[in-house]
Structures are given as structure tokens and as C-alpha cells.
Write a protein that holds these residues in place. Structure first.
Motif, short mmCIF file in Angstrom:
data_model
loop_
_atom_site.label_atom_id
_atom_site.label_comp_id
_atom_site.label_asym_id
_atom_site.label_seq_id
_atom_site.Cartn_x
_atom_site.Cartn_y
_atom_site.Cartn_z
N LEU A 90 0.86 -0.93 0.05
CA LEU A 90 0.16 -0.13 0.32
C LEU A 90 1.23 1.07 -0.17
N ALA A 91 1.76 1.37 0.95
CA ALA A 91 3.02 2.91 0.96
C ALA A 91 3.39 2.75 -0.41
N PHE A 92 4.10 1.48 -1.28
CA PHE A 92 4.32 1.04 -2.53
C PHE A 92 3.08 2.75 -3.54
N ALA A 93 1.89 1.89 -3.27
CA ALA A 93 1.64 2.32 -4.35
C ALA A 93 0.54 3.97 -4.11
N PHE A 94 0.52 3.82 -2.53
CA PHE A 94 0.82 5.86 -2.60
C PHE A 94 2.00 6.79 -3.59
N GLY A 95 3.15 6.24 -2.49
CA GLY A 95 4.48 6.73 -2.62
C GLY A 95 4.34 6.59 -4.19
N TRP A 96 3.78 5.57 -5.04
CA TRP A 96 4.31 5.68 -6.86
C TRP A 96 3.30 7.33 -6.90
N GLY A 97 1.95 7.11 -6.39
CA GLY A 97 1.21 8.27 -6.56
C GLY A 97 1.29 9.80 -6.72
N ALA A 98 1.97 9.72 -5.15
CA ALA A 98 1.93 11.17 -4.80
C ALA A 98 3.84 11.67 -5.31
N CYS A 99 5.10 10.32 -6.14
CA CYS A 99 5.93 10.64 -5.99
C CYS A 99 6.27 10.72 -7.50
N VAL A 100 5.86 9.04 -7.84
CA VAL A 100 6.57 8.93 -9.23
C VAL A 100 5.42 9.96 -10.48
N ALA A 101 4.30 9.31 -10.91
CA ALA A 101 3.10 9.79 -11.15
C ALA A 101 2.80 11.33 -11.15
N THR A 102 2.78 11.80 -10.23
CA THR A 102 2.77 13.50 -10.09
C THR A 102 3.93 13.42 -11.02
N LEU A 103 5.25 13.46 -10.70
CA LEU A 103 6.63 13.62 -11.26
C LEU A 103 6.60 13.83 -12.57
N ILE A 104 5.91 12.49 -13.11
CA ILE A 104 5.39 12.57 -14.57
C ILE A 104 4.41 13.41 -15.63
N ALA A 105 3.05 13.37 -14.84
CA ALA A 105 2.28 13.75 -14.82
C ALA A 105 2.86 15.51 -15.46
N LEU A 106 3.48 16.28 -14.22
CA LEU A 106 4.22 17.73 -14.15
C LEU A 106 4.41 18.57 -15.73
N PHE A 107 5.59 17.15 -15.75
CA PHE A 107 6.36 16.92 -17.44
C PHE A 107 5.55 16.98 -18.17
N ALA A 108 5.01 16.36 -18.24
CA ALA A 108 3.87 15.48 -19.88
C ALA A 108 2.53 16.06 -20.05
N ASN A 109 2.47 16.68 -19.03
CA ASN A 109 1.16 17.62 -18.98
C ASN A 109 1.88 18.70 -20.01
N GLY A 110 2.37 19.68 -19.69
CA GLY A 110 3.39 20.28 -20.26
C GLY A 110 3.97 20.47 -21.47
N LEU A 111 4.53 19.25 -21.92
CA LEU A 111 5.55 19.00 -22.86
C LEU A 111 3.81 18.65 -24.27
N LEU A 112 3.18 18.31 -23.45
CA LEU A 112 1.65 17.95 -24.64
C LEU A 112 0.69 19.13 -24.93
N VAL A 113 0.73 19.86 -24.20
CA VAL A 113 0.33 20.94 -24.62
C VAL A 113 0.86 21.77 -25.23
N ARG A 114 2.06 21.93 -25.06
CA ARG A 114 3.03 22.70 -25.94
C ARG A 114 2.89 21.86 -27.54
N ALA A 115 3.05 20.42 -27.25
CA ALA A 115 3.22 20.19 -28.89
C ALA A 115 1.80 20.10 -29.49
N LEU A 116 1.09 20.08 -29.06
CA LEU A 116 -0.47 20.38 -29.92
C LEU A 116 -1.11 21.76 -29.80
N SER A 117 -0.58 22.51 -28.85
CA SER A 117 -1.07 24.44 -28.73
C SER A 117 -0.46 24.53 -29.18
N GLY A 118 1.22 24.56 -29.19
CA GLY A 118 2.29 25.85 -29.69
C GLY A 118 2.31 26.48 -28.49
#
Length: 414
Positions: A90-118
């Protein structure tokens, strides 16, 4: 229905000695190998969020974001009560969401917005546009949150025994993600209030954000990702040879999670009436439906325990009174309390492990009776029976005593 033989072991009151204390040293290295990367991702995510919110906003957001976490964790522990997952899972699942998933999303959301909308996007909610809110964020965030479910599904298959396992794993991953995202949103709102000067409470961005994210919809992210977990949970109980179905069910669950997430994000830009309609007519029924599903699955697991374990009692692996006690949450709790009174915390942990082994055995046997247990059924069955037998010295007496007490009888010696 397939008939499976059970190796008989004559029941005796002379039970084997209890296991010696487990040596935890061999487990430290694998745990460190998981915890360190999670911690690194967490620090990086915190730096990115702190740069966006300001460190005063980060502190405020952190304090407010912590408030719903105990409620979320306790909810998923309640769902998982029949066959609790190890705390490290359970700690791994929570830590993945709080740390890994959030970090990837912070980068990926911005990159995709920039790529698709300029245009240039930042993590702050004030910069989010329709494309990011309704398309990019749901796809990216549900995908990265599902990473924890996929890893546990592949590498800890014993922890995935059905729908409840999927719901709990998904819920913990999403709870972690929501925790970090709430720091970002609440911290940004606080920073906005500071920049604009004093306002009335109901004009405060912090108050509005707190009401929506913490009070009105604390289960939003867990509910989205629960649909992905449901797909994985259903795939776990499908026969191993039905590979197409096992592959497609998680994908269908992920697609449903993305769609629900998109609808929810879109509703936040509607009028108050429109938002209320989406919340009351869609979100609340789905939330109640998932709650009903979890409760039904819990009761089904307990019925399987009561129905299946008597065959092992007949063969001598359990005493006749134990299946009924192991199939009742009340008797289980009483068993652990009695063991704690007699043997201390070690006794309570031994009984909890005994209960988990018995439940896993019952669910495995039920799958074997349906012909979907897989070719390693006998190996897994023998391992679980050995685990039960080694713990009987500590676990069997309080379990039998709890069964007698729950029937209204007198409490025997433990």
C-alpha cells in the motif's frame, strides 16, 4: 466442477511450534531499492510544486492537503479488511502516485500542451486551458497512476486476487496523486490570494479550492482510477489462457477512467448549476456504485471462506470450528485481540498472517473449483497449507475461542 484432492493431515491438539521471529535484514535491500527512487521523485516533484506556488503557498497547501489523507487511507483499509495487503504494498502504491506519477504528469502535461497547441503551459491551475483539462490531463494522469497497478499486477500476482485488490491498489495510487496535486492547487490559490490582497472568505481562491477539492470531491481521483483497478481486478480472476480478455479488461477500465476524469474536469468550467448536475447525476451514483461493489465483494470473499475451508477441516488441516470464525470479520478481530492479550503484538501479527493465508487458500480453492486456478494450483496450495500449519500453535487457539464466543459460548483458554 473440477474435483481437487486435499492431502489429509490428521488433526491433533498437538500443534507444531510457532515460527521464530522473522529476520527482516534480507528484506531491507529490496525495500531500499524501491524507497530511494520514490523519495528522489518526491523531492523533485516538491521542488517543482514549490517553485510554482512559492514556499509559503507550499507550506499552506501541504497542511491542507494532509487533511483528507487519513480518511482515504482508512476507507481503503476498510475495503481491504478481508485480505489486507502488506503495508509495504500500500505504501508503494501511495508513494508511486504522490511522487512518480505526479512528477511524470507535471512534465508530460506541459510538454503535450506545448506540442499540440504551441502555447506554453505551467503546472498552475490558472494556466490550464480546455485542451489540457479535458484531454491531456485525463489521459496522462490516469496512465501514470495506473503504473502502480500494473507493476503490482505483474510482479506481485499473489496480491491481486480479484476486484477488491484492484480497487484498493488503484485507490491508494490515486490518493497519493491527489495529495501532491492538492498541494499544487491549494498552494497556488493561496499565492493568488496573497498577490491580490485581502478578500472576504467566499472570494478567497484558497477557500473555494479547499471546499471543492477537500470537502466536496476528496474521492474524485480515487474514483477515476478505481475504474482502471476494476479492470485489472477482473483480469486477475479470468482464466490464464484467455489472454485477449485479460489484456483488454485493464485497457477498458483505463479508458473509462480517462473519460470520467475528462467529464469531471470539463464540469468545473460550467455554471454552478451545470457543475451540480454532473456531480449529483454522474459522480455521486458512480461513487455509490463502487461502494456497493466493494461491500458486495467483501461479503462474497467471506462466504467463500466459510464455504470452502471446511474441506480442509475435514482433511485435518484446520479444526472444525475455524472456518466459521475465519469467515467472520468480528471473530477475526476477536481472535487477534485474544492473541495480543496472550502473546503480545507478535501474537496478533501471527493471527493476522494466519487469517490472510486461510483467506488466500479459500479464494485459490474457489478458483480451482471453477477451473481457472492455473497449473501451479497444487504448489500454491501446499505452500499455503504449510504456512497455516506452522502458525497453528499461536493462531488456532484464539481462533477457536473466538468462534465459541461469537456463538454465545463461554470463552475457553487461549
Amino acid at each position: 466442477m473440477t474435483c481437487w484432492c486435499v492431502t489429509a493431515r490428521p488433526y491433533s491438539h498437538e500443534v507444531p511450534p510457532a515460527l521464530p521471529p522473522r529476520d527482516r535484514a534480507p528484506r531491507l535491500r529490496p525495500l531500499a531499492g524501491i524507497a530511494v527512487p520514490l523519495a528522489v521523485c518526491g523531492v523533485l516533484a516538491a521542488i517543482l510544486v514549490g517553485r510554482e506556488t512559492g514556499w509559503a503557498g507550499f507550506a499552506v497547501g501541504l497542511g491542507l492537503a494532509l487533511l483528507p489523507v487519513p480518511v482515504l487511507v482508512l476507507t481503503f483499509r476498510w475495503i481491504d479488511a478481508v485480505l489486507p495487503k502488506p503495508p509495504r504494498t500500500l505504501a508503494f502504491a501511495f508513494g508511486w502516485g504522490a511522487c512518480v506519477a505526479t512528477l511524470i504528469a507535471l512534465f508530460a502535461n506541459g510538454l503535450l500542451v506545448r506540442a499540440l497547441s504551441g502555447s506554453t503551459a505551467t503546472p498552475a491551475p490558472s494556466h490550464a486551458d480546455t485542451l489540457e483539462m479535458t484531454v491531456i490531463a485525463p489521459v496522462v494522469e490516469e496512465t501514470v497512476k495506473a503504473g502502480a497497478i500494473l507493476l503490482i499486477f505483474l510482479h506481485r500476482p499473489e496480491a491481486f486476487n480479484g476486484v477488491l485488490a484492484g480497487l484498493v491498489t488503484a485507490g491508494m495510487s490515486a490518493a497519493g496523486f491527489a495529495f501532491t496535486e492538492n498541494i499544487l492547487y491549494l498552494g497556488s490559490a493561496f499565492d493568488q490570494d496573497v498577490e491580490w490582497g485581502p478578500v472576504s472568505p467566499w472570494d478567497s481562491a484558497t477557500v473555494v479550492t479547499f471546499v471543492v477539492r477537500i470537502l466536496v470531491a476528496p474521492f474524485a481521483h480515487p474514483m477515476f482510477t478505481a475504474l482502471t483497478g476494476l479492470g485489472f481486478g477482473l483480469a486477475a480472476v479470468v482464466a490464464p489462457d484467455r489472454r485477449a480478455l485479460r489484456f483488454s479488461l485493464p485497457l477498458l477500465g483505463l479508458a473509462a477512467a480517462m473519460l470520467l476524469h475528462s467529464v469531471w474536469n470539463a464540469s468545473t468550467s460550467l455554471s454552478f448549476l451545470g457543475f451540480g448536475a454532473v456531480y449529483g447525476l454522474l459522480m455521486v451514483p458512480i461513487f455509490l456504485g463502487l461502494g456497493w461493489l466493494a461491500d458486495t465483494a467483501r461479503k462474497r470473499q467471506l462466504r467463500i471462506v466459510r464455504r470452502t475451508l471446511p474441506v480442509y477441516a475435514t482433511a485435518g488441516w484446520l479444526s472444525p470450528e475455524e472456518p466459521a470464525a475465519l469467515g467472520s470479520l468480528g471473530s477475526r478481530a476477536l481472535s487477534r485481540r485474544l492473541a495480543r492479550e496472550r502473546h503480545g503484538p507478535v501474537g496478533a501479527r501471527t493471527v493476522a498472517d494466519y487469517q490472510a493465508a486461510a483467506t488466500t487458500l479459500a479464494l485459490l480453492r474457489e478458483r480451482a473449483d471453477r477451473g481457472v486456478a492455473g497449473p501451479d494450483f497444487h504448489t500454491r496450495e501446499r505452500a499455503l497449507l504449510g504456512r497455516l500449519w506452522r502458525q497453528r500453535a499461536v493462531a488456532a487457539p484464539p481462533t477457536v475461542a473466538a468462534a465459541s464466543t461469537r456463538r454465545g459460548g463461554r470463552l475457553g483458554p487461549v
